[in-house]
Design an enzyme around this catalytic site. Structure first.
Site, PDB file in Angstrom:
ATOM      1  N   ARG A  82      23.584  42.098  24.092  1.00 28.79           N
ATOM      2  CA  ARG A  82      22.478  42.316  24.625  1.00 28.79           C
ATOM      3  C   ARG A  82      21.223  41.724  23.902  1.00 28.79           C
ATOM      4  O   ARG A  82      20.154  42.533  23.886  1.00 28.79           O
ATOM      5  CB  ARG A  82      22.354  43.661  25.222  1.00 28.79           C
ATOM      6  CG  ARG A  82      23.018  44.176  26.581  1.00 28.79           C
ATOM      7  CD  ARG A  82      23.132  45.580  26.688  1.00 28.79           C
ATOM      8  NE  ARG A  82      23.848  46.412  25.395  1.00 28.79           N
ATOM      9  CZ  ARG A  82      25.087  46.496  25.596  1.00 28.79           C
ATOM     10  NH1 ARG A  82      25.688  45.804  26.297  1.00 28.79           N
ATOM     11  NH2 ARG A  82      25.552  47.217  24.552  1.00 28.79           N
ATOM     12  N   PHE A  99       4.425  19.259  19.999  1.00 30.74           N
ATOM     13  CA  PHE A  99       4.226  20.578  19.829  1.00 30.74           C
ATOM     14  C   PHE A  99       5.606  21.366  20.250  1.00 30.74           C
ATOM     15  O   PHE A  99       5.808  22.364  19.881  1.00 30.74           O
ATOM     16  CB  PHE A  99       3.079  21.271  21.086  1.00 30.74           C
ATOM     17  CG  PHE A  99       3.645  21.390  22.433  1.00 30.74           C
ATOM     18  CD1 PHE A  99       4.269  22.440  22.679  1.00 30.74           C
ATOM     19  CD2 PHE A  99       3.287  20.515  23.295  1.00 30.74           C
ATOM     20  CE1 PHE A  99       4.698  22.879  23.983  1.00 30.74           C
ATOM     21  CE2 PHE A  99       3.790  20.910  24.695  1.00 30.74           C
ATOM     22  CZ  PHE A  99       4.439  22.093  24.915  1.00 30.74           C
ATOM     23  N   LYS A 100       6.663  20.364  20.487  1.00 28.19           N
ATOM     24  CA  LYS A 100       7.939  20.648  20.696  1.00 28.19           C
ATOM     25  C   LYS A 100       8.922  19.456  20.968  1.00 28.19           C
ATOM     26  O   LYS A 100       8.358  18.396  20.801  1.00 28.19           O
ATOM     27  CB  LYS A 100       8.329  21.937  21.919  1.00 28.19           C
ATOM     28  CG  LYS A 100       7.720  21.007  23.329  1.00 28.19           C
ATOM     29  CD  LYS A 100       8.063  22.305  24.371  1.00 28.19           C
ATOM     30  CE  LYS A 100       8.839  21.647  25.523  1.00 28.19           C
ATOM     31  NZ  LYS A 100       9.172  22.787  26.216  1.00 28.19           N
ATOM     32  N   CYS A 153       0.196  26.629  27.076  1.00 19.24           N
ATOM     33  CA  CYS A 153       0.561  27.681  27.754  1.00 19.24           C
ATOM     34  C   CYS A 153       0.827  28.728  27.056  1.00 19.24           C
ATOM     35  O   CYS A 153       0.247  29.975  27.111  1.00 19.24           O
ATOM     36  CB  CYS A 153       1.887  27.268  28.709  1.00 19.24           C
ATOM     37  SG  CYS A 153       1.721  25.486  29.574  1.00 19.24           S
ATOM     38  N   ASN A 209       5.358  33.892  30.019  1.00 17.93           N
ATOM     39  CA  ASN A 209       4.623  33.257  28.909  1.00 17.93           C
ATOM     40  C   ASN A 209       4.537  34.271  27.583  1.00 17.93           C
ATOM     41  O   ASN A 209       4.595  33.956  26.660  1.00 17.93           O
ATOM     42  CB  ASN A 209       3.453  32.401  29.082  1.00 17.93           C
ATOM     43  CG  ASN A 209       3.988  31.151  29.662  1.00 17.93           C
ATOM     44  OD1 ASN A 209       5.234  30.784  30.101  1.00 17.93           O
ATOM     45  ND2 ASN A 209       3.042  30.090  30.132  1.00 17.93           N
ATOM     46  N   ASP A 261      -8.412  12.728  40.650  1.00 18.06           N
ATOM     47  CA  ASP A 261      -8.517  13.215  39.233  1.00 18.06           C
ATOM     48  C   ASP A 261     -10.154  12.811  38.865  1.00 18.06           C
ATOM     49  O   ASP A 261     -10.454  11.724  39.262  1.00 18.06           O
ATOM     50  CB  ASP A 261      -7.541  12.762  38.377  1.00 18.06           C
ATOM     51  CG  ASP A 261      -7.223  13.339  36.725  1.00 18.06           C
ATOM     52  OD1 ASP A 261      -6.519  14.377  36.781  1.00 18.06           O
ATOM     53  OD2 ASP A 261      -8.363  13.216  36.135  1.00 18.06           O
ATOM     54  N   LYS A 311       2.937  35.063  36.076  1.00 16.07           N
ATOM     55  CA  LYS A 311       3.024  33.881  35.226  1.00 16.07           C
ATOM     56  C   LYS A 311       2.642  34.468  33.737  1.00 16.07           C
ATOM     57  O   LYS A 311       3.214  33.777  32.848  1.00 16.07           O
ATOM     58  CB  LYS A 311       2.097  32.889  35.849  1.00 16.07           C
ATOM     59  CG  LYS A 311       1.716  31.732  35.010  1.00 16.07           C
ATOM     60  CD  LYS A 311       2.948  30.958  34.575  1.00 16.07           C
ATOM     61  CE  LYS A 311       2.957  29.878  33.527  1.00 16.07           C
ATOM     62  NZ  LYS A 311       2.797  28.631  34.138  1.00 16.07           N
ATOM     63  N   ARG A 315       5.651  26.784  36.740  1.00 17.18           N
ATOM     64  CA  ARG A 315       6.618  27.317  36.013  1.00 17.18           C
ATOM     65  C   ARG A 315       7.538  26.330  35.248  1.00 17.18           C
ATOM     66  O   ARG A 315       8.589  26.887  34.608  1.00 17.18           O
ATOM     67  CB  ARG A 315       7.340  28.508  36.465  1.00 17.18           C
ATOM     68  CG  ARG A 315       6.432  29.768  37.125  1.00 17.18           C
ATOM     69  CD  ARG A 315       7.251  30.547  38.155  1.00 17.18           C
ATOM     70  NE  ARG A 315       7.603  31.589  37.599  1.00 17.18           N
ATOM     71  CZ  ARG A 315       8.635  32.424  38.381  1.00 17.18           C
ATOM     72  NH1 ARG A 315       9.156  31.743  39.534  1.00 17.18           N
ATOM     73  NH2 ARG A 315       8.936  33.334  38.008  1.00 17.18           N
ATOM     74  N   ILE A 319       1.252  18.741  35.324  1.00 21.53           N
ATOM     75  CA  ILE A 319       1.806  19.425  36.730  1.00 21.53           C
ATOM     76  C   ILE A 319       1.328  18.962  37.821  1.00 21.53           C
ATOM     77  O   ILE A 319       2.332  18.584  38.599  1.00 21.53           O
ATOM     78  CB  ILE A 319       1.112  20.958  36.563  1.00 21.53           C
ATOM     79  CG1 ILE A 319       1.852  21.739  35.240  1.00 21.53           C
ATOM     80  CG2 ILE A 319       1.752  21.727  37.827  1.00 21.53           C
ATOM     81  CD1 ILE A 319       3.091  21.898  35.114  1.00 21.53           C
ATOM     82  N   GLY A 322       2.996  26.418  19.852  1.00 27.20           N
ATOM     83  CA  GLY A 322       2.213  25.234  20.470  1.00 27.20           C
ATOM     84  C   GLY A 322       1.932  25.038  22.085  1.00 27.20           C
ATOM     85  O   GLY A 322       2.660  25.865  22.492  1.00 27.20           O
TER      86      GLY A 322
HETATM   87  N1  SAJ Z   1       9.305  27.730  20.420  1.00 31.41           N
HETATM   88  C1  SAJ Z   1       9.748  28.248  19.433  1.00 31.41           C
HETATM   89  N2  SAJ Z   1      10.826  28.912  19.326  1.00 31.41           N
HETATM   90  C2  SAJ Z   1      11.443  28.890  20.508  1.00 31.41           C
HETATM   91  C3  SAJ Z   1      11.065  28.395  21.704  1.00 31.41           C
HETATM   92  C4  SAJ Z   1       9.776  27.793  21.642  1.00 31.41           C
HETATM   93  O1  SAJ Z   1       8.748  28.231  18.360  1.00 31.41           O
HETATM   94  O2  SAJ Z   1      12.766  29.589  20.415  1.00 31.41           O
HETATM   95  C5  SAJ Z   1       7.770  26.947  20.499  1.00 31.41           C
HETATM   96  C6  SAJ Z   1       7.954  25.620  20.749  1.00 31.41           C
HETATM   97  O3  SAJ Z   1       8.209  24.667  19.737  1.00 31.41           O
HETATM   98  C7  SAJ Z   1       6.373  25.268  21.395  1.00 31.41           C
HETATM   99  C8  SAJ Z   1       6.136  26.629  22.000  1.00 31.41           C
HETATM  100  O4  SAJ Z   1       7.015  27.476  21.518  1.00 31.41           O
HETATM  101  O5  SAJ Z   1       5.593  25.025  20.128  1.00 31.41           O
HETATM  102  C9  SAJ Z   1       6.102  26.454  23.553  1.00 31.41           C
HETATM  103  O6  SAJ Z   1       7.143  26.005  23.855  1.00 31.41           O
HETATM  104  P1  SAJ Z   1       8.294  26.424  25.080  1.00 31.41           P
HETATM  105  O7  SAJ Z   1       9.282  25.325  25.097  1.00 31.41           O
HETATM  106  O8  SAJ Z   1       8.696  27.829  24.907  1.00 31.41           O
HETATM  107  O9  SAJ Z   1       7.195  26.532  26.365  1.00 31.41           O
HETATM  108  P2  SAJ Z   1       6.276  25.223  27.089  1.00 31.41           P
HETATM  109  O10 SAJ Z   1       4.874  25.688  26.440  1.00 31.41           O
HETATM  110  O11 SAJ Z   1       6.660  23.949  26.936  1.00 31.41           O
HETATM  111  O12 SAJ Z   1       6.532  25.901  28.670  1.00 31.41           O
HETATM  112  C10 SAJ Z   1       6.370  27.157  28.893  1.00 31.41           C
HETATM  113  C11 SAJ Z   1       7.451  27.543  29.922  1.00 31.41           C
HETATM  114  N3  SAJ Z   1       7.403  29.136  29.951  1.00 31.41           N
HETATM  115  C12 SAJ Z   1       8.285  30.024  29.775  1.00 31.41           C
HETATM  116  O13 SAJ Z   1       9.790  29.324  29.159  1.00 31.41           O
HETATM  117  C13 SAJ Z   1       8.433  31.244  29.855  1.00 31.41           C
HETATM  118  C14 SAJ Z   1       7.401  26.900  31.229  1.00 31.41           C
HETATM  119  O14 SAJ Z   1       8.516  27.457  32.162  1.00 31.41           O
HETATM  120  C15 SAJ Z   1       6.007  27.209  31.748  1.00 31.41           C
HETATM  121  O15 SAJ Z   1       5.952  26.534  33.003  1.00 31.41           O
HETATM  122  C16 SAJ Z   1       5.030  26.682  30.714  1.00 31.41           C
HETATM  123  O16 SAJ Z   1       5.067  27.254  29.588  1.00 31.41           O
HETATM  124  C17 SAJ Z   1       3.653  26.818  31.434  1.00 31.41           C
HETATM  125  O17 SAJ Z   1       3.030  25.693  32.140  1.00 31.41           O
HETATM  126  O18 SAJ Z   1       3.008  27.860  31.468  1.00 31.41           O
END
Ligand code: SAJ
Length: 421
Positions: A252, A331-332, A266, A216, A33, A212, A160, A14, A263
């Site tokens: 809906r 993790f994604k 966040c 999440n 840092d 925030k 975010r 970030i 993972g």
């Molecule tokens: N995941 C699933 N199924 C889904 C979506 C995600 O299993 O349908 C998993 C992903 O594979 C991953 C985890 O969830 O392991 C988190 O991935 P993510 O893409 O949902 O989120 P992050 O952690 O990369 O980022 C989130 C975001 N928050 C939201 O969408 C509400 C981002 O906007 C935030 O800024 C970030 O957390 C943060 O820094 O808090």
């Protein structure tokens, strides 16, 4: 009020993009840092993390002289703290990085400065940060004691942005601005307007912190619903992917996708900040965390069953001669970040339990993390496809989406993302 010099403390996923975006708007930026290697890398105009286009923006910012990194805080007009907030013990938030960041900037603070906490934080952390600063600088006044007349302005403005889309989202997303007083909020809005094209919406610091965490947690609860559905559907012999696709045709209903678990640092962490403050009330939020945290073990059980099935169909083989290939460790999708990755944890657990070879394909890294060395072999997609008796799809990286089903015919498949079905 003008912010000539902006300091960003914590140059990670970030902080570094934020510093670079301020610098691209021709603010003089001092990045701080504790990691000297990260500081050296940035001062060479290079980056130590993977995020699309960030290398170009940082390179330009450093070579044009707008961004400079250092390990020791220097005077500035605004300080943004973007350090990690992990949890410890029984999921209680660990604010020690915020505490050390506060103590590192305290000596260089001067009257009129603005300090913004960007790190995702439990409710009350911004007030705590302000208290740490006040303790270190009794010669300056802070909002908790002097309200609108304080020397130092304090706000919480949670980041975010979505990893992989950080540079775009930093600019386009709306921003929640939680000042400790209205003047603190106004100062923070003025600073963010340097680059934010989205709306800057003002609230108080505690609501901004909770906002925030709520975003999440909302996502975590929705993913838990999808993960629970995937386990129910497996029992009932229904394809969860088709089910969700059909249900999402309702105007809906918008169910997210199941996976091997949740993972990152966040979504798998932040809901606990709500649970640890209000354990009696946060029942659904806690259960969602537990559902998502238990998904990796369910995947491991599926892999064990697949190994068993392969052995049944090949009675001449022993478990030692069965090769398991795990596709994806991040993790994604389409990132290199292995921190808090269920895919990595699953691969390691399979390797610990399985006497045969375990291969891992992760197109976004060159080297396995130290705790996987000697247990798992990193290889490319082709090798893994040729050698796999059991193929486990853990991350829907773009490289894996184009694998044709004919390449997988010989292997037992465990597809946690529904791209091979
Ligand atoms: N995941 C699933 N199924 C889904 C979506 C995600 O299993 O349908 C998993 C992903 O594979 C991953 C985890 O969830 O392991 C988190 O991935 P993510 O893409 O949902 O989120 P992050 O952690 O990369 O980022 C989130 C975001 N928050 C939201 O969408 C509400 C981002 O906007 C935030 O800024 C970030 O957390 C943060 O820094 O808090």
């Amino acid at each position: 009020m003008s912010f000539q010099i902006v300091s960003v403390v914590g140059l990670g996923y970030i902080g570094l993009p934020t510093a670079a975006v301020f610098a691209a708007r021709k603010k003089k930026v001092i990045g701080v840092d504790v990691n000297p290697r990260a500081v050296e890398t940035i001062n060479r105009g290079e980056i130590h993390i993977v995020e699309p286009d960030l290398d170009m923006v940082v390179h330009a910012a450093v070579t044009e002289g707008y961004l400079r990194a250092t390990t020791i805080a220097e005077p500035a007009d605004a300080f943004l703290i973007a350090v990690p907030t992990p949890f410890k013990g029984d999921h209680e938030p660990d604010l020690s990085y915020i505490e050390s960041a506060s103590k590192s900037i305290a000596p260089v603070l001067k009257k009129g400065d603005l300090v913004i906490l960007e790190s995702t934080s439990p409710v009350g952390a911004t007030e705590q940060m302000s208290a740490w600063l006040a303790e270190a600088r009794p010669d300056l006044s802070f909002p908790q004691t002097h309200g609108e007349d304080s020397d130092i302005r304090i706000a919480h403005c949670p980041e975010r942005v979505l990893p992989g889309h950080v540079l775009r989202e930093l600019i386009e997303n709306d921003r929640i601005i939680g000042g400790m007083t209205p003047k603190c909020s106004a100062a923070a809005v003025q600073l963010y307007k340097t680059f934010v094209e989205g709306e800057c919406i003002i609230t108080d610091a505690r609501t901004a912190e909770m906002c925030k965490l709520t975003e999440n947690s909302f996502r975590d609860v929705n993913i838990a619903f999808a993960n629970e559905l995937s386990i129910i559907c497996d029992k009932l012999g229904i394809s969860v992917w088709e089910l969700i696709r059909l249900a999402n045709h309702h105007p809906r209903v918008k169910i997210l996708q199941p996976g091997p678990g949740v993972g990152g640092h966040c979504i798998a962490v932040d809901p606990w900040f709500i649970v640890s403050k209000t354990p009696e009330q946060a029942r659904l939020i806690r259960t969602a965390r537990e559902v998502n945290d238990s998904k990796p073990q369910w995947v491991i059980d599926q892999v064990q069953q697949a190994i068993g099935k392969h052995l049944q169909e090949n009675p001449d083989k022993t478990a030692k001669s069965v090769t398991v290939a795990c596709f994806g460790l991040a993790f994604k999708p389409d990132i290199d970040d292995l921190r808090e990755s269920p895919s990595k944890a699953i691969t390691l657990k399979i390797a610990d339990a399985h006497p045969g070879t375990v291969l891992a394909v992760e197109p976004n890294i060159d080297k396995l993390p130290a705790n996987m060395e000697g247990k798992v072999i990193l290889c490319n997609t082709e090798d893994a496809l040729n050698r796999a008796d059991v193929a486990v799809l853990l991350v829907d990286h773009k490289e894996f989406k184009s694998i044709s089903s004919s390449r997988l015919e010989h292997a037992e498949r465990v597809d946690t993302r529904g791209i091979w079905n």
